[in-house]
Design an enzyme around this catalytic site. Structure first.
Site, PDB file in Angstrom:
ATOM      1  N   TYR A 179       0.832  -1.216   0.000  1.00 18.96           N
ATOM      2  CA  TYR A 179       0.000   0.000   0.000  1.00 18.96           C
ATOM      3  C   TYR A 179       0.858   1.254   0.000  1.00 18.96           C
ATOM      4  CZ  TYR A 179      -3.900   3.104   0.928  1.00 18.96           C
ATOM      5  OH  TYR A 179      -4.838   4.095   0.820  1.00 18.96           O
ATOM      6  N   PHE A 236      -6.145  20.650 -24.136  1.00 18.08           N
ATOM      7  CA  PHE A 236      -6.852  19.443 -24.556  1.00 18.08           C
ATOM      8  C   PHE A 236      -8.232  19.439 -23.885  1.00 18.08           C
ATOM      9  CE2 PHE A 236      -7.712  14.805 -24.342  1.00 18.08           C
ATOM     10  CZ  PHE A 236      -7.877  14.640 -25.695  1.00 18.08           C
ATOM     11  N   ASP A 237      -9.166  18.651 -24.391  1.00 18.31           N
ATOM     12  CA  ASP A 237     -10.556  18.749 -23.896  1.00 18.31           C
ATOM     13  C   ASP A 237     -10.691  18.476 -22.397  1.00 18.31           C
ATOM     14  OD1 ASP A 237     -10.112  16.018 -24.193  1.00 18.31           O
ATOM     15  OD2 ASP A 237     -11.956  15.607 -25.299  1.00 18.31           O
ATOM     16  N   ASP A 275       1.766  20.410 -20.316  1.00 19.94           N
ATOM     17  CA  ASP A 275       0.984  19.196 -20.538  1.00 19.94           C
ATOM     18  C   ASP A 275       1.851  18.314 -21.427  1.00 19.94           C
ATOM     19  OD1 ASP A 275      -0.580  17.151 -21.529  1.00 19.94           O
ATOM     20  OD2 ASP A 275      -2.398  18.358 -21.686  1.00 19.94           O
ATOM     21  N   ALA A 315       1.858  15.067 -22.363  1.00 22.86           N
ATOM     22  CA  ALA A 315       1.367  13.772 -22.860  1.00 22.86           C
ATOM     23  C   ALA A 315       2.252  13.201 -23.976  1.00 22.86           C
ATOM     24  CB  ALA A 315      -0.069  13.908 -23.352  1.00 22.86           C
ATOM     25  N   LYS A 345       0.009   7.889 -23.283  1.00 24.62           N
ATOM     26  CA  LYS A 345       0.529   8.355 -24.572  1.00 24.62           C
ATOM     27  C   LYS A 345       1.999   7.935 -24.670  1.00 24.62           C
ATOM     28  CE  LYS A 345      -3.506  10.284 -24.431  1.00 24.62           C
ATOM     29  NZ  LYS A 345      -3.730  11.635 -23.983  1.00 24.62           N
ATOM     30  N   HIS A 400     -18.938  15.217 -26.219  1.00 24.41           N
ATOM     31  CA  HIS A 400     -18.700  14.295 -27.326  1.00 24.41           C
ATOM     32  C   HIS A 400     -18.704  12.830 -26.885  1.00 24.41           C
ATOM     33  CE1 HIS A 400     -14.845  15.502 -25.628  1.00 24.41           C
ATOM     34  NE2 HIS A 400     -14.356  14.337 -25.994  1.00 24.41           N
TER      35      HIS A 400
HETATM   36  C1  LIG Z   1      -4.925  12.349 -23.387  1.00 23.81           C
HETATM   37  C2  LIG Z   1      -4.553  13.725 -23.031  1.00 23.81           C
HETATM   38  C3  LIG Z   1      -4.879  14.262 -21.798  1.00 23.81           C
HETATM   39  C4  LIG Z   1      -5.729  13.517 -20.783  1.00 23.81           C
HETATM   40  O1  LIG Z   1      -5.179  12.328 -20.391  1.00 23.81           O
HETATM   41  P1  LIG Z   1      -6.061  11.031 -19.988  1.00 23.81           P
HETATM   42  O2  LIG Z   1      -5.017  10.032 -19.632  1.00 23.81           O
HETATM   43  O3  LIG Z   1      -6.866  10.652 -21.176  1.00 23.81           O
HETATM   44  O4  LIG Z   1      -6.908  11.424 -18.842  1.00 23.81           O
HETATM   45  C5  LIG Z   1      -4.437  15.526 -21.511  1.00 23.81           C
HETATM   46  N1  LIG Z   1      -3.739  16.242 -22.403  1.00 23.81           N
HETATM   47  C6  LIG Z   1      -3.419  15.773 -23.613  1.00 23.81           C
HETATM   48  C7  LIG Z   1      -2.626  16.603 -24.561  1.00 23.81           C
HETATM   49  C8  LIG Z   1      -3.821  14.507 -23.975  1.00 23.81           C
HETATM   50  O5  LIG Z   1      -3.528  14.037 -25.192  1.00 23.81           O
END
Ligand SMILES: *Cc1c(COP(=O)(O)O)cnc(C)c1O
Length: 459
Positions: A72, A124-125, A215, A217, A258, A450
């Protein structure tokens, strides 16, 4: 035509896929309310909905999974991940999170107050929605070239520094709890941000005492684009470029689904100790103890290995080459895509492909439905379904500048013949594009609509 790069791996485990007949596809569409998110994955032949968590893990990652320590607190797997995160990103503190949006949620919960602003090149969304969910206002300040799909700019994800300065002046730096930049710019075509631009953004944020979060990713793909395209970086390794990038920032959020090539996982990193204390408290409430952050020990192990595999330059060269190949074949079929091709996905210009469908009838959605109807292929609309929203002051619907259909390529998953099948299917659709019709909503949720919206065709 770019040459298809031979895959730098061979296949030792397979997953069967099947192409269901046209009648079954039509029934599946109807049942799903014409929203591809609601179609059963089994009924999809080539699934390009997302590159998020859909990649193939390596034998090293699967082996690491068996070594997962499920304690844990203070698990060995956490310390393995910590070593990798410190080595690659170099921030003082980090917590794992179950995915990118969880990291965003924690960060926004700790920093965003109602009425505050968070600028970025393009959020991103999920980031956009997490800022809004805390009463904040996301602001997109990408360069204008990003909105012209035909311009061949090497770093179309760049933030417009003049726009950023003017924005800070207008709303006041005290009303900006942190600023961001997304690498690569997913919402704008998977386009990279240059190191020169990152340095300029960092300068503006820091001279205004605004913390700077990346960000991250697709940071590895972004760093590989910098190596390929930016003067002075050809001889630096992707890892060295990553070090230079993250040294500019005060923290980062990352969806490890990603560029860390795992099926689940995320990261939140920062240099500030007081923020880290707040983050840990919020994390314990929402995700779990700070040494596992909503993940199993085995997930942390897979992430630690995947972070390095995502930086491998032979892999990155193959990945970007595969994307460029698919884009070129689709262009050959007469369908325009955002130029140049992005890192992880090909973005079809749905407005140009279906010029007879107005924005309020969702050309991107129409093209996504058609792609399933014709070839059982799944992409995702990135246009008015995802981003059109009523203006906070006037209540008038604001439409996005682009209507796109994104075909995201899962990592190490599909081969050249799969890419050819996708391009050939689009070529068939192109010949009867004038007969494709638009859609209207029959149901829309409040946030991230969406995912669960339903539609009916307009005849
Ligand atoms: C996928 C993504 C996110 C969100 O990540 P999740 O793992 O899907 O929650 C944030 N920013 C970017 C640029 C992304 O491509």
């Amino acid at each position: 035509m770019p040459v298809y790069p031979p895959e730098p791996f061979r296949i030792k485990e397979v997953e069967s896929i099947r192409l269901i007949p046209p009648k079954a596809r039509e029934a599946a569409l109807k049942e799903a309310g014409y929203n591809l998110f609601a179609v059963k994955a089994e009924d999809i032949y080539i699934d390009l909905l997302t590159d998020s968590g859909t990649g193939a893990m390596s034998q090293e990652q699967w082996a690491a999974i068996l070594r997962g320590d499920e304690s844990y607190a203070g698990a060995r797997s956490f310390y393995r991940l910590k070593t990798a995160v410190e080595d690659i990103f170099g921030f003082k503190y980090f917590v794992p999170a179950h995915q990118g949006r969880a990291a965003e949620n924690i960060l926004c919960a700790c920093l965003v107050k109602p009425g505050q602003y968070v600028p970025s090149n393009m959020h991103f969304d999920t980031t956009d929605a997490n800022i809004r969910a805390r009463g904040g206002r996301p602001e997109n300040l990408v360069i204008d070239e990003a909105f012209d799909p035909t311009i061949l700019h090497p770093f179309k994800g760049n933030m417009d520094n003049a726009k950023l300065k003017a924005f800070i002046e207008k709303v006041g730096a005290v009303n900006i709890p942190f600023g961001m930049v997304t690498v690569t710019n997913n919402a704008g075509g998977g386009q990279p941000v240059s190191m020169e631009n990152l340095k300029a953004i960092a300068d503006v944020y820091h001279s205004n005492n605004i913390p700077f979060f990346i960000d991250a990713a697709r940071y590895a793909e972004n760093c590989f684009f910098i190596q390929l395209r930016e003067p002075g970086y050809a001889h630096k390794s992707v890892k060295e470029i990553a070090h230079e990038m993250f040294a500019l920032a005060d923290g980062m959020t990352m969806s490890a689904k990603k560029d860390a090539i795992v099926n689940i996982g995320g990261l939140l990193c920062m240099n500030e100790g007081i923020l880290f204390e707040k983050v840990k408290n919020e994390l314990i409430l929402r995700e779990g103890f700070p040494t596992y952050g909503g993940l199993a020990g085995r997930d942390l192990e897979a992430m630690a290995v995947g972070l390095y595999e995502g930086l491998d330059e032979t892999y990155l060269s193959y990945r970007l080459g595969q994307t460029a190949y698919l884009a070129a074949r689709i262009n050959e079929a007469g369908i325009p895509t955002i130029q140049p091709a992005g890192g992880h996905a090909v973005y079809l210009d749905a407005a140009a492909t279906l010029p007879h469908i107005p924005q309020q009838e969702f050309p991107g959605q129409a093209l996504s439905v058609e792609l399933f109807r014709e070839g059982a292929i799944r992409g995702v609309e990135i246009g008015s379904v995802m981003f059109a929203h009523p203006d906070l002051e006037t209540g008038q619907v604001v439409y996005p500048k682009l209507e796109l259909l994104r075909l995201a390529i899962p990592r190490r998953t599909y081969t050249q013949s799969h890419m050819d099948y996708v391009a050939d299917t689009l070529a068939h659709i192109k010949t009867r594009a004038a007969n494709v019709h638009g859609f209207r909503f029959t149901y829309t949720p409040e946030l991230l609509r969406h995912f669960t919206a339903r539609f009916e065709p307009l005849k």
